[in-house]
Scaffold this active site. Structure first.
Site, PDB file in Angstrom:
ATOM      1  N   CYS A 106       0.500   0.869   3.984  1.00 34.36           N
ATOM      2  CA  CYS A 106       0.870   1.299   5.322  1.00 34.36           C
ATOM      3  C   CYS A 106       0.053   0.531   6.376  1.00 34.36           C
ATOM      4  O   CYS A 106       0.092  -0.688   6.420  1.00 34.36           O
ATOM      5  CB  CYS A 106       0.731   2.817   5.443  1.00 34.36           C
ATOM      6  SG  CYS A 106       1.656   3.530   6.813  1.00 34.36           S
ATOM      7  N   HIS A 107      -0.710   1.229   7.199  1.00 28.30           N
ATOM      8  CA  HIS A 107      -1.529   0.574   8.219  1.00 28.30           C
ATOM      9  C   HIS A 107      -2.775  -0.103   7.641  1.00 28.30           C
ATOM     10  O   HIS A 107      -3.505  -0.777   8.356  1.00 28.30           O
ATOM     11  CB  HIS A 107      -1.968   1.586   9.288  1.00 28.30           C
ATOM     12  CG  HIS A 107      -0.889   1.947  10.259  1.00 28.30           C
ATOM     13  ND1 HIS A 107       0.071   2.891   9.962  1.00 28.30           N
ATOM     14  CD2 HIS A 107      -0.617   1.492  11.497  1.00 28.30           C
ATOM     15  CE1 HIS A 107       0.891   3.005  10.997  1.00 28.30           C
ATOM     16  NE2 HIS A 107       0.504   2.169  11.935  1.00 28.30           N
TER      17      HIS A 107
END
Length: 182
Positions: A112-113
């Site tokens: 994800c991030h």
């Protein structure tokens, strides 16, 4: 090396970690027999969230980021969570640690991030990654190539980068980590 002999380091800020992006790799790798260390900014409890806003599980870190080094581990995991990574990507210890893993040719897995940390560490040039779509421009501006796929494994530049987009991709992500350790 067998997975059960592997030493894995998971690094986080103490707040804002996407719950399943931390707990799935942590628990699945421990279940295989890997030695997993959770290192955080401080030794205060790590508060996770679900979808960046709902309260999640609280975990106790094993170590501080400042007290761990890449030489002691076989693979680095960087969970997502917008707030988690937004803070950890400017943490000097996290940046240096991530750079050490890459320079030692050790795999890094970011979901994800999580790949935001690699952008700030100057490690995305020439790499292909599948983080969440919200940081596509950051990946590309750092010289990387973005793919919208459940999993990308890239061996460019002498080290393996494992990336996935979101919690729905955790089966692919954890499987790729286990394969990298086998």
């Amino acid at each position: 090396m067998a997975v059960e002999n592997a030493k894995v380091l998971i690094i986080v800020n103490n707040w804002g970690i996407e719950e399943t992006e931390l707990t799935r790799p942590l628990r699945d790798l421990k279940a295989t027999g890997a030695q997993v260390t959770l290192a955080a900014t401080t030794l205060d409890p790590c508060e996770t969230v679900s979808h960046d806003r709902y309260e999640g599980e609280t975990l106790t870190p094993d170590a501080r980021l400042a007290d761990v080094q890449a030489a002691d581990y076989d693979l680095l995991v960087v969970p997502g969570g917008t707030c988690n990574v937004d803070r950890i990507r400017v943490n000097e210890d996290a940046i240096a640690l991530t750079q050490e893993f890459a320079h030692e040719g050790k795999p890094i897995a970011a979901i994800c991030h999580g790949a935001w940390l690699l952008v700030n560490a100057g490690l995305m040039a020439g790499k292909t990654a599948s983080p969440c779509r919200y940081i596509q421009a950051d990946i590309e501006n750092a010289g990387g190539h973005y793919e919208d796929k459940p999993l990308t494994v890239d061996d460019a530049n002498g080290w393996k980068l494992i990336t996935s987009r979101k919690p729905d991709d955790l089966d692919y992500f954890v499987d790729a980590i286990e394969k990298a350790l086998a």
